[in-house]
Design a protein around this motif. Structure first.
Motif, PDB file in Angstrom:
ATOM      1  N   ILE A   1       0.824  -1.215   0.000  1.00  0.00           N
ATOM      2  CA  ILE A   1       0.000   0.000   0.000  1.00  0.00           C
ATOM      3  C   ILE A   1       0.855   1.260   0.000  1.00  0.00           C
ATOM      4  N   GLY A   2       2.092   1.168   0.497  1.00  0.00           N
ATOM      5  CA  GLY A   2       2.988   2.324   0.445  1.00  0.00           C
ATOM      6  C   GLY A   2       3.314   2.861   1.810  1.00  0.00           C
ATOM      7  N   ASP A   3       4.590   3.240   2.008  1.00  0.00           N
ATOM      8  CA  ASP A   3       5.007   3.699   3.333  1.00  0.00           C
ATOM      9  C   ASP A   3       4.491   5.080   3.681  1.00  0.00           C
ATOM     10  N   ASN A   4       4.030   5.831   2.694  1.00  0.00           N
ATOM     11  CA  ASN A   4       3.483   7.166   2.966  1.00  0.00           C
ATOM     12  C   ASN A   4       1.959   7.187   2.953  1.00  0.00           C
ATOM     13  N   SER A   5       1.358   6.022   2.866  1.00  0.00           N
ATOM     14  CA  SER A   5      -0.100   5.962   2.784  1.00  0.00           C
ATOM     15  C   SER A   5      -0.737   6.183   4.144  1.00  0.00           C
ATOM     16  N   GLU A   6      -1.988   6.557   4.119  1.00  0.00           N
ATOM     17  CA  GLU A   6      -2.744   6.750   5.355  1.00  0.00           C
ATOM     18  C   GLU A   6      -2.894   5.431   6.110  1.00  0.00           C
ATOM     19  N   VAL A   7      -3.029   4.331   5.358  1.00  0.00           N
ATOM     20  CA  VAL A   7      -3.170   3.017   5.981  1.00  0.00           C
ATOM     21  C   VAL A   7      -1.916   2.669   6.774  1.00  0.00           C
ATOM     22  N   THR A   8      -0.732   2.911   6.193  1.00  0.00           N
ATOM     23  CA  THR A   8       0.519   2.620   6.886  1.00  0.00           C
ATOM     24  C   THR A   8       0.674   3.495   8.123  1.00  0.00           C
ATOM     25  N   THR A   9       0.343   4.762   7.993  1.00  0.00           N
ATOM     26  CA  THR A   9       0.401   5.667   9.141  1.00  0.00           C
ATOM     27  C   THR A   9      -0.506   5.182  10.257  1.00  0.00           C
ATOM     28  N   ARG A  10      -1.677   4.735   9.888  1.00  0.00           N
ATOM     29  CA  ARG A  10      -2.646   4.255  10.877  1.00  0.00           C
ATOM     30  C   ARG A  10      -2.179   2.942  11.508  1.00  0.00           C
ATOM     31  N   ALA A  11      -1.571   2.079  10.703  1.00  0.00           N
ATOM     32  CA  ALA A  11      -1.059   0.806  11.236  1.00  0.00           C
ATOM     33  C   ALA A  11       0.067   1.057  12.236  1.00  0.00           C
ATOM     34  N   ASN A  12       0.964   1.970  11.914  1.00  0.00           N
ATOM     35  CA  ASN A  12       2.047   2.320  12.841  1.00  0.00           C
ATOM     36  C   ASN A  12       1.492   2.874  14.150  1.00  0.00           C
ATOM     37  N   ALA A  13       0.477   3.709  14.038  1.00  0.00           N
ATOM     38  CA  ALA A  13      -0.145   4.277  15.237  1.00  0.00           C
ATOM     39  C   ALA A  13      -0.809   3.182  16.070  1.00  0.00           C
ATOM     40  N   ALA A  14      -1.433   2.212  15.398  1.00  0.00           N
ATOM     41  CA  ALA A  14      -2.082   1.115  16.116  1.00  0.00           C
ATOM     42  C   ALA A  14      -1.061   0.269  16.866  1.00  0.00           C
ATOM     43  N   ILE A  15       0.106   0.058  16.259  1.00  0.00           N
ATOM     44  CA  ILE A  15       1.174  -0.698  16.921  1.00  0.00           C
ATOM     45  C   ILE A  15       1.660   0.054  18.155  1.00  0.00           C
ATOM     46  N   ARG A  16       1.881   1.367  18.008  1.00  0.00           N
ATOM     47  CA  ARG A  16       2.322   2.164  19.156  1.00  0.00           C
ATOM     48  C   ARG A  16       1.288   2.130  20.275  1.00  0.00           C
ATOM     49  N   ASN A  17       0.023   2.264  19.905  1.00  0.00           N
ATOM     50  CA  ASN A  17      -1.035   2.273  20.916  1.00  0.00           C
ATOM     51  C   ASN A  17      -1.134   0.934  21.635  1.00  0.00           C
ATOM     52  N   ALA A  18      -0.977  -0.159  20.888  1.00  0.00           N
ATOM     53  CA  ALA A  18      -1.018  -1.489  21.511  1.00  0.00           C
ATOM     54  C   ALA A  18       0.154  -1.651  22.482  1.00  0.00           C
ATOM     55  N   GLY A  19       1.320  -1.142  22.092  1.00  0.00           N
ATOM     56  CA  GLY A  19       2.484  -1.203  22.981  1.00  0.00           C
ATOM     57  C   GLY A  19       2.279  -0.390  24.235  1.00  0.00           C
ATOM     58  N   GLU A  20       1.773   0.823  24.080  1.00  0.00           N
ATOM     59  CA  GLU A  20       1.533   1.693  25.231  1.00  0.00           C
ATOM     60  C   GLU A  20       0.471   1.092  26.155  1.00  0.00           C
TER      61      GLU A  20
END
Length: 460
Positions: free
Chosen positions: A213-232
């Motif tokens: 989907i691309g590293d600059n896509s909204e989906v990737t940004t959202r996935a990264n945020a979801a990973i951070r939130n799960a970690g926190e």
């Protein structure tokens, strides 16, 4: 299409508006037929539930894809690109939605407002989400992108746009399930494992999201945020769990120096937590890497920057040591610590994961600690009894045996250790007294040994 071009040219050559109208009608009729043919061809293709590949009903997949490409090329060339793309996206979006729905058991689009669902509702969804997310992001989306480029390869920008329109909403819906699971879990310790599972799946599929989907896509940004939130969320839950251990209160001491329920609960929990060693390592590494931005107010000594399992074991042992103070008898305090530290060590040794995390040095030190508590228990219980000497020794021994009949051992292994230590300390000393004062009314050393051998028979 060649016959169509000839017919249109003949009509245009006749001149006049009538020929142009007729040519336009003929072209529209041909495009409608091509659009219908495109729909029929697309309806033959399905996702393979195993590998996410796109296949038809027979061994003609390549021919079907090539036919679709030819039809799409003809429609695009004739100025009917919008109709072609619309038909293509409609079919492929529906097929992808169906594939995801079959794996999930529900349609994410039906639950757009996940934040209003209860934990039980979300929990039921997230169980099937792991397989569906893995299928979609690592297989189906990749194959869909290749398919789009096969059909619209003449214009890569068009192919990318078509793929994005097909996949983006489905990707967002899948991420919404993960986000809801993390948000609804709260800080309940038993829900932590679900959050860790979500974090693990997201981390596993992230490279595929970036690649497809691309590293600059909204989906990737959202996935990264979801990973951070799960970690926190995981770190907050573990910190809360630690705080709960430290705040446990009990008005009465465990009867007979038995294993405290807190010990069993925490150690059973840590055995399960040890299976997430790799995920926890990523989460705390993420915290250290993010430092100020990702870990809130974490300090170098906070749970977020240390091995959480090692730390939780240490917290439990400190809490048990504090609980031991509720016993008035020094011997019972030592027995309580012997039973509970033995239980901790046995749980560690029984889990290869937990044993590996804490290490051989910890296990060796823990065994020595158990032995120290056993020796302290025996010494406190029998020292004054044997020191009294004379004829009062027999009565004192009987009284102490009666007292210890109410004491318990964590298991057979601990019972054996306590009995062996007591016999080794008491019987030889009693034998000396017996020989010195050898009255026939006295119990024999064998009697004392037998009485000690019946102690700690009750297992809690």
């Amino acid at each position: 299409m060649l016959l169509l071009a000839t017919d249109v040219a003949d009509l245009q050559g006749r001149g006049g508006g009538e020929g142009l109208v007729r040519a336009h009608e003929l072209l529209e009729a041909a495009m409608r037929r091509l659009q219908l043919e495109l729909e029929l061809l697309l309806s033959e293709l399905r996702y393979n539930a195993v590998d996410g590949s796109i296949s038809g009903h027979a061994d003609q997949d390549a021919a079907v894809v090539e036919h679709i490409r030819v039809v799409a090329k003809a429609m695009m060339a004739a100025g009917y690109g919008m109709e072609c793309v619309s038909t293509f996206k409609s079919h492929r979006r529906a097929e992808l939605a169906g594939a995801v729905h079959r794996l999930l058991g529900f349609s994410p689009s039906q639950h757009a407002r996940f934040h209003k669902l209860t934990w039980n509702q979300v929990d039921g969804m997230v169980q099937s989400w792991h397989a569906a997310a893995g299928f979609a992001f690592t297989s189906a989306f990749s194959n869909e992108r290749l398919f789009c480029h096969s059909v619209f390869g003449a214009d890569a920008a068009v192919a990318d746009k078509v793929f994005a329109d097909i996949a983006s909403d489905h990707a967002a819906e899948l991420l919404a399930v993960a986000e809801a699971a993390v948000a609804r879990a709260g800080r309940a310790p038993e829900r932590l494992f679900h959050v860790l599972d979500v974090h693990g799946t997201l981390a596993e599929i992230l490279p595929a999201i970036v690649s497809v989907i691309g590293d600059n896509s909204e989906v990737t940004t959202r996935a990264n945020a979801a990973i951070r939130n799960a970690g926190e969320a995981s770190r907050r839950t573990l910190a809360s769990f630690e705080d709960t251990i430290m705040k446990v209160t009990s008005k009465a001491a465990a009867p007979g120096g038995a294993v405290h329920p807190l010990t069993r609960y925490v150690m059973n929990y840590l055995v399960l937590l040890a299976d997430y060693e790799d995920t926890l390592a990523r989460i705390y590494q993420q915290c250290r890497g993010a430092n100020a931005s990702g870990c809130g107010s974490a300090s170098p000594d906070s749970p977020s920057s240390l091995n959480p399992i090692d730390r939780l074991v240490s917290v439990l042992l400190r809490k048990l040591n504090a609980m031991a103070g509720r016993y008035q008898s020094p011997a019972l305090r030592s027995l309580f610590m012997a039973n509970n530290t033995h239980c901790v060590g046995k749980k560690v040794r029984g889990s290869s994961k937990l044993d590996g995390i804490l290490g051989e040095d910890w296990t060796t030190a823990q065994r020595a600690e158990v032995r120290r508590h056993v020796d302290a228990c025996v010494h406190s219980a029998w020292h004054d009894v044997l020191a009294c000497g004379g004829e009062g020794a027999e009565a004192a021994v009987r009284e102490e045996i009666a007292t210890q009949q109410r004491w318990v051992a964590a298991d057979d292994e601990m019972g054996d250790a306590l009995r062996a230590a007591a016999a080794a300390a008491v019987v030889p000393a009693y034998r000396v007294l017996y020989r010195r004062h050898g009255a026939t009314a006295w119990m024999t050393p064998g009697d004392v040994n037998a009485m000690i051998g019946r102690l700690y028979a009750r297992i809690l």
